[in-house]
Design an enzyme around this catalytic site. Structure first.
Site, PDB file in Angstrom:
ATOM      1  N   HIS A 174      -7.270  25.791  25.459  1.00  0.00           N
ATOM      2  CA  HIS A 174      -8.666  25.309  25.588  1.00  0.00           C
ATOM      3  C   HIS A 174      -8.958  24.194  24.578  1.00  0.00           C
ATOM      4  O   HIS A 174     -10.104  23.986  24.211  1.00  0.00           O
ATOM      5  CB  HIS A 174      -9.686  26.432  25.363  1.00  0.00           C
ATOM      6  CG  HIS A 174      -9.393  27.681  26.126  1.00  0.00           C
ATOM      7  ND1 HIS A 174      -9.958  27.955  27.357  1.00  0.00           N
ATOM      8  CD2 HIS A 174      -8.570  28.724  25.848  1.00  0.00           C
ATOM      9  CE1 HIS A 174      -9.505  29.129  27.786  1.00  0.00           C
ATOM     10  NE2 HIS A 174      -8.654  29.613  26.901  1.00  0.00           N
ATOM     11  N   SER A 208      -8.649  -4.761  19.195  1.00  0.00           N
ATOM     12  CA  SER A 208      -9.936  -4.983  19.838  1.00  0.00           C
ATOM     13  C   SER A 208     -10.370  -6.412  19.561  1.00  0.00           C
ATOM     14  O   SER A 208     -10.095  -6.956  18.492  1.00  0.00           O
ATOM     15  CB  SER A 208     -10.960  -4.002  19.270  1.00  0.00           C
ATOM     16  OG  SER A 208     -12.267  -4.542  19.348  1.00  0.00           O
ATOM     17  N   LYS A 211      -9.345  -1.732  14.940  1.00  0.00           N
ATOM     18  CA  LYS A 211      -8.871  -0.926  16.063  1.00  0.00           C
ATOM     19  C   LYS A 211      -7.382  -1.086  16.361  1.00  0.00           C
ATOM     20  O   LYS A 211      -6.802  -2.144  16.231  1.00  0.00           O
ATOM     21  CB  LYS A 211      -9.636  -1.294  17.352  1.00  0.00           C
ATOM     22  CG  LYS A 211     -11.076  -0.889  17.362  1.00  0.00           C
ATOM     23  CD  LYS A 211     -11.306   0.618  17.302  1.00  0.00           C
ATOM     24  CE  LYS A 211     -10.882   1.328  18.561  1.00  0.00           C
ATOM     25  NZ  LYS A 211     -11.738   0.964  19.691  1.00  0.00           N
ATOM     26  N   GLU A 255      -2.847   5.170  27.893  1.00  0.00           N
ATOM     27  CA  GLU A 255      -4.078   5.153  28.703  1.00  0.00           C
ATOM     28  C   GLU A 255      -3.792   4.627  30.101  1.00  0.00           C
ATOM     29  O   GLU A 255      -4.269   5.165  31.102  1.00  0.00           O
ATOM     30  CB  GLU A 255      -5.131   4.270  28.035  1.00  0.00           C
ATOM     31  CG  GLU A 255      -5.749   4.880  26.799  1.00  0.00           C
ATOM     32  CD  GLU A 255      -6.715   3.921  26.114  1.00  0.00           C
ATOM     33  OE1 GLU A 255      -7.900   4.241  26.031  1.00  0.00           O
ATOM     34  OE2 GLU A 255      -6.283   2.838  25.672  1.00  0.00           O
TER      35      GLU A 255
END
Ligand code: ARG
Length: 471
Positions: free
Chosen positions: A165, A286, A292, A299
């Site tokens: 979980h 970024s 970043k 992804e």
């Protein structure tokens, strides 16, 4: 047609029946050439085997066969040199090659299509193509398994929190966690290889749908092209694309697995987890936020999974409700297949490199392990081992955890006085030693468990599994 314009249908291999020209928009709409050019090598290979068989069966004369083979060989070279004159008005790769053959060697080129239809021809090409790609995908999967195995070996001693979980559950070895993916990929590899059996059926000889009255030798063609078996029913042979759907569905499971791993890489490389860092070459920055470092590769793998699912859904839907035998709808099988082939191969290739670029942040992981209750089960197991019914032991430790939460403490901070208040046996050194993540992991010695000795055996089994080839 105004009488002056030429009927363009006369140039098409099927043009005989048509009085009027094909509408240009229809020509573009129905053509598969822009994408089935990819089948050129398979088409020529199949045609050569068919041509040789026609000679052996006495259907065409040996000199005619030789001219055809020589012509096909030249076309193969033209294609590889990028000099083949593709013509969209000839609809697909099959008719492009046939027309070119006739242009090169004259009317005898028209004999190649004896005892054959584009329906069994395209089915053959698709079988050859899927067989080839299945082998390549299988190799790429095993290369990725190899990388996972190495990463697992290198990190054999690293303990991480294991989750259910997405809540800290029990400590596990990082290598154990990684190896879970090895076995998923093993099943994927087996599935692709099993799909190979169905791709290994030879459809040629089915003609348009009913077979042929020429004395062809299907076994001979199958042997020459390396097929293991033949379709037993000509109607099935030209209608079947199960082998394509199987490739697509195996691809879905494979990418689903890699998507789950990607999600973990995204999480684990976040500042919140900080379990690992992805190599600079596999991350991007970024345009606005200078700090970043984005995990674009995992992804995108996660996202491309959707695209591969889509290809399977698209093709399942195309085939649902199609009457036997060939229908033009079936031409839509190609783009879905090609797109999944490209996506799967790209993902597999880049993924191995991505995993190799990972730097495991051992210290951050070790810190993470210090501030949780993930060894609580060990205390319950300890009591159960001493004869306390497990359900009771679970309750005792549960109350202990509640006490810690109220006091703002961890289990390891409790004094033996506090512990014995919950159960006399809990004050012993033996009980306390259970609280260390290292001891918790070491105790999971059952086959398939996370103890280092069990994981070592697992790694050995994995090495053996990897060395087993199926095709
Ligand atoms: N381009 C077609 C396809 O990919 C080849 C088969 C055409 N057959 C036919 N009867 N129109 O499906």
């Amino acid at each position: 047609m105004n009488g002056k314009e030429k009927n363009n249908n006369q140039d098409k291999p099927w043009g005989g029946r048509f009085k009027e020209s094909l509408d240009k928009r229809v020509e573009a709409f129905t053509a598969s050439l822009p994408f089935d050019r990819r089948l050129a090598a398979e088409d020529i290979l199949g045609s050569m085997a068919h041509g040789r068989m026609l000679v052996k069966a006495g259907i065409i004369a040996p000199p005619e066969g030789e001219m055809i083979l020589k012509g096909l060989q030249e076309i193969r070279e033209e294609i590889s040199r990028g000099e083949f004159p593709y013509d969209i008005s000839l609809e697909d790769i099959h008719m492009n090659i046939e027309k070119r053959l006739i242009d090169k060697i004259g009317p005898v080129g028209g004999k190649l299509h004896t005892a054959r239809s584009r329906n069994d021809q395209v089915a053959l090409d698709m079988h050859l193509y899927v067989k080839k790609e299945l082998r390549e995908v299988e190799k790429l999967i095993s290369a990725l398994q190899e990388v996972i195995l190495e990463l697992a070996q290198e990190n054999l001693e690293v303990i991480i929190p294991g989750y259910t979980h997405l809540q800290r559950a029990q400590p596990v070895l990082l290598s154990h966690h990684l190896m879970a993916y090895f076995w998923m990929l093993q099943r994927d590899r087996e599935r692709f290889l099993d799909a190979h059996k169905r791709a290994d059926l030879m459809p040629l000889g089915a003609g348009a749908l009913s077979g042929t009255s020429f004395p062809i030798d299907r076994e001979e063609v199958a042997r020459e092209l390396g097929f293991g078996a033949l379709y037993e029913n000509s109607m099935d042979a030209v209608s079947d694309r199960d082998f394509v759907l199987e490739f697509l569905s195996c691809s879905c499971l494979l990418l689903m697995h890699l998507s789950r791993l990607s999600e973990e890489l995204v999480l684990w490389s976040s500042q919140e987890f900080s379990f690992l860092e992805l190599g600079d070459a596999f991350t991007t920055g970024s345009s606005m936020m200078p700090q970043k470092k984005n995990p674009d590769v995992p992804e995108l793998v996660r996202a491309k999974t959707g695209r591969v699912y889509g290809n399977l859904m698209a093709l399942l839907t195309v085939f649902k409700g199609l009457p036997l035998t060939y229908n033009k709808d079936m031409q839509e099988d190609k783009e879905s297949l090609f797109d999944s082939v490209d996506t799967v191969k790209d993902v597999l290739t880049i993924y191995g490199q991505l995993l190799k670029s990972i730097k495991v942040s051992r210290e951050k992981i070790a810190t993470a392990l210090q501030d949780d209750f993930s060894t609580a089960t060990e205390l319950a197991d300890f009591l159960a081992l001493k004869g306390v019914p497990f359900r009771e032991a679970h309750h005792i430790v549960g109350r202990l955890v509640r006490h810690c939460l109220q006091e703002g403490k961890l289990l390891k901070d409790l004094s033996s006085g506090e512990l014995t208040a919950f159960h006399a046996l809990l004050g012993s050194d033996d009980a306390l030693s259970r609280l260390s993540p290292g001891e918790a992991v070491k105790a999971k010695t059952c086959r398939g468990g996370t103890a280092p000795e069990a994981v070592r055996k697992q790694l050995q089994a994995a090495r053996e599994a990897l060395n087993t080839s199926f095709i």
